[in-house]
Scaffold this active site. Sequence first.
Site, PDB file in Angstrom:
ATOM      1  N   GLY A  46       0.783  -1.073   0.057  1.00 48.78           N
ATOM      2  CA  GLY A  46      -0.003   0.118   0.028  1.00 48.78           C
ATOM      3  C   GLY A  46       0.990   1.158   0.068  1.00 48.78           C
ATOM      4  N   GLN A  51       2.785   9.950   1.045  1.00 51.25           N
ATOM      5  CA  GLN A  51       3.925   9.156   1.293  1.00 51.25           C
ATOM      6  C   GLN A  51       4.920   9.642   0.084  1.00 51.25           C
ATOM      7  OE1 GLN A  51       2.194   5.184   2.127  1.00 51.25           O
ATOM      8  NE2 GLN A  51       4.048   5.272   3.433  1.00 51.25           N
ATOM      9  N   CYS A  97       5.581   0.124   7.628  1.00 46.72           N
ATOM     10  CA  CYS A  97       5.233   1.254   6.694  1.00 46.72           C
ATOM     11  C   CYS A  97       6.710   1.617   6.036  1.00 46.72           C
ATOM     12  CB  CYS A  97       4.833   2.268   7.661  1.00 46.72           C
ATOM     13  SG  CYS A  97       4.471   3.935   6.654  1.00 46.72           S
ATOM     14  N   LEU A  98       6.297   1.897   4.724  1.00 49.61           N
ATOM     15  CA  LEU A  98       7.520   2.387   3.934  1.00 49.61           C
ATOM     16  C   LEU A  98       8.208   3.715   4.259  1.00 49.61           C
ATOM     17  CD1 LEU A  98       5.927   1.437   0.237  1.00 49.61           C
ATOM     18  CD2 LEU A  98       7.639   0.046   1.519  1.00 49.61           C
ATOM     19  N   HIS A 139      -4.598   1.350   7.452  1.00 49.85           N
ATOM     20  CA  HIS A 139      -3.319   1.987   7.563  1.00 49.85           C
ATOM     21  C   HIS A 139      -3.346   2.960   6.567  1.00 49.85           C
ATOM     22  CE1 HIS A 139       1.196   1.451   7.834  1.00 49.85           C
ATOM     23  NE2 HIS A 139       1.057   2.059   7.030  1.00 49.85           N
ATOM     24  N   GLU A 140      -3.655   2.735   5.331  1.00 44.56           N
ATOM     25  CA  GLU A 140      -3.498   3.807   4.412  1.00 44.56           C
ATOM     26  C   GLU A 140      -4.373   5.066   4.395  1.00 44.56           C
ATOM     27  OE1 GLU A 140      -1.062   3.606   2.561  1.00 44.56           O
ATOM     28  OE2 GLU A 140      -0.555   1.467   3.029  1.00 44.56           O
ATOM     29  N   HIS A 143      -2.971   7.415   6.788  1.00 45.70           N
ATOM     30  CA  HIS A 143      -2.090   8.312   6.448  1.00 45.70           C
ATOM     31  C   HIS A 143      -2.631   9.465   5.750  1.00 45.70           C
ATOM     32  CE1 HIS A 143       1.993   6.286   6.256  1.00 45.70           C
ATOM     33  NE2 HIS A 143       1.582   5.259   5.565  1.00 45.70           N
TER      34      HIS A 143
HETATM   35 NI    NI Z   1       2.111   3.295   5.780  1.00 43.22          NI
END
Ligand code: NI
Length: 169
Positions: A46, A51, A97-98, A139-140, A143
């Site tokens: 995701g 991000q 998370c990235l 989660h997304e 963000h």
């Molecule tokens: Ni994330």
Amino acid sequence: MAVLDIVKFPDPRLRLKAKPVQTFDKSLQKLIDDMLETMRAAPGVGLAAPQIGQSLRLAVVEYADEEEEDAKPKTYVLINPEIVKTSQETVVATEACLSLPNLAGEVERYEDITVKAKNRYGKPMKITASGWLARIFQHEIDHLNGVLFIDRATNVYELTDEEMAEIKD
Ligand code: NI
């Protein structure tokens, strides 16, 4: 298409409440394609627009449903998503998370959610997700509100690259 730079914590852009997408034009289509490419290159399941430094309510998800046997990954483009229904049941699992490399933590999420959103062409849709897919969506969507998993985690710990690869997020 292009692989974009991923914004890393503690960049303040990760903390903004993102703005709704208003126009479904060519530049939006390019942004979505670039986000898909960036997510796949990472690799991740995701990626939300904040991000990659865009304050827009847009996220991409690509995930093979664990409940189907030999499932192929399904791609979801969520624009202006809203969680309209949640289960009472919650589940705790390890998230990463990235934007927070080598960190993981245990996060409680709803087991099932229903999300209303628009697709990449502006068409309204409603998706009911369970289990890990529901977790990724939550989660997304966090963000888009400037919320990171470390805000919700009961514990946060550092992992090696090898250990990170074992977490499905
Ligand atoms: Ni994330």
